[in-house]
Scaffold this motif. Structure first.
Motif, short mmCIF file in Angstrom:
data_model
loop_
_atom_site.label_atom_id
_atom_site.label_comp_id
_atom_site.label_asym_id
_atom_site.label_seq_id
_atom_site.Cartn_x
_atom_site.Cartn_y
_atom_site.Cartn_z
N ALA A 100 -2.69 2.07 -12.44
CA ALA A 100 -2.51 3.11 -11.59
C ALA A 100 -4.01 3.38 -11.27
N SER A 101 -5.05 2.95 -11.84
CA SER A 101 -6.31 2.91 -11.50
C SER A 101 -7.13 1.71 -11.21
N GLN A 102 -7.80 1.73 -10.17
CA GLN A 102 -8.50 0.36 -9.69
C GLN A 102 -9.33 -0.34 -10.99
N THR A 103 -10.21 0.43 -11.59
CA THR A 103 -11.11 -0.16 -12.40
C THR A 103 -10.44 -0.66 -13.73
N HIS A 104 -9.46 0.02 -14.20
CA HIS A 104 -8.48 -0.54 -15.20
C HIS A 104 -8.07 -1.73 -15.08
N ASN A 105 -7.24 -1.75 -13.93
CA ASN A 105 -6.55 -3.03 -13.44
C ASN A 105 -7.51 -4.10 -13.35
N LEU A 106 -8.86 -3.89 -12.95
CA LEU A 106 -9.83 -5.04 -12.81
C LEU A 106 -10.15 -5.48 -14.11
N LYS A 107 -10.36 -4.18 -15.24
CA LYS A 107 -10.77 -4.90 -16.47
C LYS A 107 -9.69 -5.36 -17.24
N ASN A 108 -8.36 -5.25 -16.88
CA ASN A 108 -7.27 -5.46 -17.51
C ASN A 108 -6.83 -6.99 -17.16
N ILE A 109 -6.63 -6.95 -15.81
CA ILE A 109 -6.19 -8.07 -15.19
C ILE A 109 -7.22 -9.04 -14.36
N ASN A 110 -8.46 -8.60 -14.31
CA ASN A 110 -9.20 -9.23 -13.12
C ASN A 110 -9.05 -9.11 -12.01
N LYS A 111 -8.55 -8.26 -11.24
CA LYS A 111 -7.93 -8.38 -10.09
C LYS A 111 -7.80 -6.99 -9.38
N THR A 112 -7.95 -6.41 -8.31
CA THR A 112 -7.85 -5.30 -7.97
C THR A 112 -6.28 -5.02 -7.69
N LEU A 113 -6.08 -3.73 -7.33
CA LEU A 113 -4.53 -3.48 -7.18
C LEU A 113 -3.95 -4.32 -6.10
N GLU A 114 -4.60 -4.51 -5.16
CA GLU A 114 -4.01 -5.01 -3.83
C GLU A 114 -4.05 -6.39 -4.13
N GLU A 115 -4.70 -7.11 -5.05
CA GLU A 115 -4.59 -8.81 -5.31
C GLU A 115 -3.71 -8.86 -6.26
N THR A 116 -3.12 -7.61 -7.10
CA THR A 116 -1.97 -7.90 -7.98
C THR A 116 -0.92 -7.98 -7.45
N TYR A 117 -0.49 -7.01 -6.42
CA TYR A 117 0.89 -6.86 -5.77
C TYR A 117 1.34 -8.46 -5.63
N PRO A 118 0.80 -9.33 -4.74
CA PRO A 118 1.62 -10.16 -4.61
C PRO A 118 1.90 -11.49 -5.68
N ILE A 119 0.98 -11.24 -6.40
CA ILE A 119 1.15 -12.17 -7.59
C ILE A 119 2.32 -11.69 -8.55
N LEU A 120 2.51 -10.35 -8.86
CA LEU A 120 3.65 -9.91 -9.47
C LEU A 120 5.04 -9.94 -8.51
N ARG A 121 4.64 -9.98 -7.33
CA ARG A 121 6.01 -9.94 -6.53
C ARG A 121 6.55 -11.40 -6.54
N GLU A 122 5.74 -12.51 -6.64
CA GLU A 122 6.03 -13.87 -6.67
C GLU A 122 6.78 -13.89 -8.08
N VAL A 123 6.19 -13.47 -9.10
CA VAL A 123 6.89 -13.63 -10.53
C VAL A 123 8.25 -12.81 -10.44
N ALA A 124 8.26 -11.64 -10.05
CA ALA A 124 9.50 -10.90 -9.92
C ALA A 124 10.69 -11.54 -9.17
N LEU A 125 10.24 -12.22 -7.97
CA LEU A 125 11.31 -12.86 -7.09
C LEU A 125 11.99 -14.01 -7.68
N GLU A 126 10.94 -14.89 -8.47
CA GLU A 126 11.56 -16.03 -9.25
C GLU A 126 12.18 -15.82 -10.47
#
Length: 303
Positions: A100-126
């Motif tokens: 839910a926080s930008q910095t933790h997402n960057l540390k944990n996933i190495n991506k911003t929240l905005e960059e993470t959404y399309p990746i997870l959406r692709e995985v979820a749809l598949e």
């Protein structure tokens, strides 16, 4: 009334251990948890082994466990490659995660929240196209180790996005264990205005000793699904100082005392906790496990 427990020890717990356990030990733990009656077990993670070397053997572990009837085995999946591995292992459910926080997402996933959404959406749809169920995790809902307090709207936006992707349930996490019962009650009370209460779950760490109290606070709002970890294993590699998840043994003891049904055999659960404690060679945080082992030791001396 029934409460659903999602056991996350084999993944969220063991990924934070300094020593890497043999695959056979991990498989034995998962089997013991299933034998205790836990019906949803997060068995491992398909994150790149360079990031989580403790779970590099996910494929081997999942190929050797005894698949108990009626038990859902799931794993954390960060991308399509992880989904392919999960599918090859015969899983029919996966978990997606972001903060839910930008910095933790960057540390944990190495991506911003905005960059993470399309990746997870692709995985979820598949995953949904393959007939798999998708669960979502939202970390740092109640506080971030880098940003401090996290606005409620952050959690609301991420929760709504994951639900729109097709996740059947969203687990809201107190990753660093800063939440208090009032904060938990207030947050869930707001979120259930936008999402069905049946699709929300609680994930609490016990860093400051408020984990079980936070469960009760969430239950007051109608939440009936909670994540927990055998022995209280866990933490977060990107949240310094965070203690383990609430202990499954402690949670089950409390819920049974409150006359809720869980389907879990506490005695068999304690055996699983004693097993993994012995394998790790150190005392675990579960208070119920400590009391049980102390009573056993005393009884043995009296014989």
């Amino acid at each position: 009334m029934k409460v659903k427990i999602v056991e996350v020890g084999p993944r969220d717990g063991l990924q934070n251990e300094k020593d890497i356990l043999p695959s056979a030990v991990k498989a034995a733990l998962i089997n013991k948890l299933a034998e205790a009656g836990l019906q949803t077990i997060e068995a491992s993670s398909f994150v790149n082994p360079r990031w989580i070397p403790q779970l590099a053997d996910a494929d081997e572990v999942l190929s050797t466990i005894n698949r108990a009837q009626g038990v859902t085995y799931t794993a954390l999946v960060p991308n399509l490659r992880g989904l392919e591995r999960a599918r090859a292992c015969g899983l029919n459910e996966i978990a997606l995660f972001m903060s839910a926080s930008q910095t933790h997402n960057l540390k944990n996933i190495n991506k911003t929240l905005e960059e993470t959404y399309p990746i997870l959406r692709e995985v979820a749809l598949e995953a949904l196209a393959l007939g798999m169920r998708v669960r979502g995790y939202v970390s740092t809902v109640f506080g971030c180790p880098y940003e401090g307090k996290v606005p409620l709207d952050n959690s609301r936006r991420v929760t709504e996005a994951l639900l729109e992707m097709g996740a059947y349930e969203i687990s809201l996490g107190d990753t660093i264990g800063v939440a208090t019962p009032k904060q938990v009650h207030d947050l869930f009370r707001e979120l259930v205005k936008d999402a069905p209460v049946q699709r929300l779950a609680g994930h609490f760490h016990d860093t400051r000793g408020t984990g079980l109290a936070n469960v009760v606070a969430a239950m007051d709002v109608g939440i009936r699904t909670f994540d927990s970890s055998i022995g209280g294993l866990g933490g977060c590699p990107y949240a310094p100082g965070a203690a383990g998840n609430i202990s499954t043994e402690d949670l089950i003891y409390m819920l049974h005392g409150m006359e809720y049904e869980t389907g879990v055999d506490l005695q068999k659960l304690l055996e699983a906790g004693a097993f993994i404690q012995k394998q790790l060679g150190r005392d675990l945080n579960s208070k119920v496990l400590k009391a049980h082992l102390a009573a056993e030791c005393l009884a043995a001396k009296d014989e």
